[in-house]
Design an enzyme around this catalytic site. Structure first.
Site, short mmCIF file in Angstrom:
data_model
loop_
_atom_site.label_atom_id
_atom_site.label_comp_id
_atom_site.label_asym_id
_atom_site.label_seq_id
_atom_site.Cartn_x
_atom_site.Cartn_y
_atom_site.Cartn_z
N PHE A 111 0.81 -1.22 0.00
CA PHE A 111 0.00 0.00 0.00
C PHE A 111 0.85 1.27 0.00
CE2 PHE A 111 0.89 0.22 4.50
CZ PHE A 111 0.62 1.51 4.90
N LYS A 112 2.11 1.16 0.38
CA LYS A 112 2.96 2.35 0.41
C LYS A 112 3.11 2.97 -0.98
CE LYS A 112 3.58 1.29 4.71
NZ LYS A 112 4.79 1.10 5.46
N ASP A 113 2.91 2.18 -2.03
CA ASP A 113 2.98 2.71 -3.39
C ASP A 113 1.95 3.79 -3.64
OD1 ASP A 113 5.07 1.03 -4.32
OD2 ASP A 113 3.64 -0.60 -4.67
N LEU A 116 3.79 6.71 -2.31
CA LEU A 116 5.18 6.91 -2.73
C LEU A 116 5.39 6.88 -4.24
CD1 LEU A 116 6.89 5.11 0.23
CD2 LEU A 116 7.32 7.46 -0.52
N THR A 146 7.68 0.36 3.37
CA THR A 146 8.00 1.75 3.04
C THR A 146 9.34 1.85 2.33
OG1 THR A 146 6.69 2.76 4.79
CG2 THR A 146 8.57 4.02 4.01
#
Length: 495
Positions: A111-113, A116, A146
């Site tokens: 989900f960090k995509d 980011l 992350t």
């Protein structure tokens, strides 16, 4: 819209200034002076839009020194079909009440995509808008996801160098290989002897060290962050909760105005705090269910008002949640208690490792939040039960959230019609644990577990993870936590 520190003494800056700096000068986190609102009828308008259009519309409410056209260009590129095949944040049904918000369809399968892929674009614009001519040194402490997402987002970006620190025994084999094989001429990766909190504390100490800041300045650098302490990382997360609600409205699964609950597997508190901001903007959210693993410090806090990091740290099968200092909780405290009390709590956390909020503050928090947790055995059982019952393959973190959501639904008689559950990673990022939960036997070693899980379930290996074992390992250095400042200086001086 201007930004101020959660601790009250960090001055005032623009959105671009907050994104460039990451951390306020008083050690606090940046917050908007006032939260924007969703206008009447805006959900219906947003429901007709694509994800990039929704993202640009929401971000334009917060990043007022960016033009809408700039944001739309950046969002269109960040959330393209190439980067997010099939769509950025699709919603899947799991039975009558549960809706799974799949946030892991990006280039690193986590989900960090979602933040980011857009954040580096916002950051580069921030450098230009603030007239910055120095090189940014971005330091990232990661519990697994992350790090890779930041490396992928910032690789070969002009005016930026990035170094990632991860706990040597605190990430999965897949996560480690994703970081160790990272491409790009401006990236560095280091394993730290210790846990995530050791890495995170190391980064914070570097950021607040006047001598380090001077050394960077003398060498033409300045510090910034890509963790969710940076507003440019957190703001894009608000979008996908609003988008999920819009999708449910568009699919006539709910009517506009219907209340939904939200459940988020939580480590650093940024993801669930983004949902809280969406609620404060006017999105019809009832309860925010904070799901923890065996490191259930947040569950205890939400039930008692006591935040105590002086406890046993557990290494679990959901490593991205193996955290005892949830940095973004500070932002919630700021909104409900104000900067003076927040600064006091943060000082107590730093000096004593524990603080207790007032009954008044706790009552405000419990109005919106509740906490549940899921231990290792129940995480495995949930993976198996969800696959058996719904033919749905969930990773370890998402399973913690599903278990917590089920506990909440069993307890709460007035639960909303639907509960949106954030699914934060591909099951293949934690293939060994998922395989063992389903098969009840030891998974094959290393990346062979990915193929074994695919053969067992018939579900294809998530594309960004396929062939990971064939990539060249570039970074294998293991350092002591006290050596982190020296490593940062090495990077700056080109050693």
């Amino acid at each position: 819209m201007n930004y101020i520190s959660t601790r009250g003494n960090g001055g005032v800056t623009t959105a671009a200034g907050a994104i460039k700096k990451g951390l306020a000068s008083d050690g606090g986190l940046y917050m908007p002076e006032k939260l924007p609102e969703l206008k009447k009828g805006e959900i219906a308008e947003l429901a007709k839009m694509s994800y990039p259009e929704r993202a640009a519309a929401i971000l334009s409410k917060f990043l007022t020194d960016y033009t809408y056209e700039e944001l739309l260009d950046d969002c269109t590129e960040a959330y393209s079909e190439q980067r997010f095949p099939g769509g950025a944040a699709p919603v899947a049904a799991l039975g009558e009440k549960m809706r799974i918000l799949e946030l892991w369809h990006g280039p690193t399968a986590a989900f960090k995509d979602m933040a980011l892929q857009i954040m580096p674009r916002l950051f580069v614009r921030a450098l230009k808008k603030t007239g910055e001519d120095k090189t940014a040194l971005i330091l990232v402490a990661t519990s697994g996801d992350t790090g890779k997402a930041a490396l992928e987002g910032y690789k070969d970006v002009d005016g930026v160098k990035i170094a990632v620190f991860y706990p040597v025994d605190g990430v999965s084999r897949v996560q480690m290989l994703q970081m160790a094989t990272q491409e790009g001429g401006n990236v560095d990766v280091f394993a730290v002897k210790g846990n995530f909190d050791d890495a995170q504390n190391g980064v914070k100490k570097i950021f607040s060290d006047p001598e380090m800041i001077k050394t960077l300045n003398d060498n033409g650098y300045f510090f910034s962050s890509a963790n969710s302490i940076n507003w440019g990382r957190l703001a894009p997360q608000i979008v996908y909760y609003i988008s999920a609600y819009c999708d449910l409205v568009a699919e006539e699964d709910i009517a506009e105005g219907d209340v939904v609950d939200v459940c988020v597997p939580t480590g650093n508190f940024g993801n669930i705090f983004a949902a809280y901001i969406a609620k404060q903007m006017g999105l019809p959210i009832g309860k925010l269910v904070c799901a923890s693993n065996k490191n259930n410090i947040l569950t205890d806090f939400l039930r008692t008002g006591v935040y105590d990091r002086n406890r046993v740290f557990h290494t679990t099968m959901s490593p991205s949640m193996d955290i005892l200092i949830s940095s973004n909780l500070e932002r919630l405290l700021y909104l409900v208690a104000g900067s003076e009390e927040t600064a006091k709590y943060m000082n107590e956390l730093q000096t004593k490792g524990v603080y207790k909020v007032s009954d008044e503050v706790m009552a405000k928090i419990q109005k919106d939040f509740c906490g549940y947790y899921c231990d290792e055995e129940n995480t495995s059982e949930t993976i198996k039960n969800i696959y058996t019952s719904y033919n749905y393959l969930a990773d370890t973190h998402s399973s913690v959230a599903i278990s917590s959501a089920k506990q909440y639904l069993a307890d709460e008689k007035n639960a909303a019609k639907r509960i949106i559950i954030a699914s934060t990673a591909s099951p293949y990022k934690f293939a060994s644990s998922v395989y063992e939960a389903l098969k009840a036997e030891k998974a094959p070693e290393g990346t062979a577990a990915l193929d074994a899980l695919s053969e067992l379930t018939g579900v294809e290996v998530t594309a960004p993870l396929a062939g990971l074992d064939k990539k060249t390992v570039r970074f294998s250095r293991v350092i002591e936590k006290d050596d982190m400042p020296a490593v940062a200086i090495e990077i700056v001086k080109g050693k």
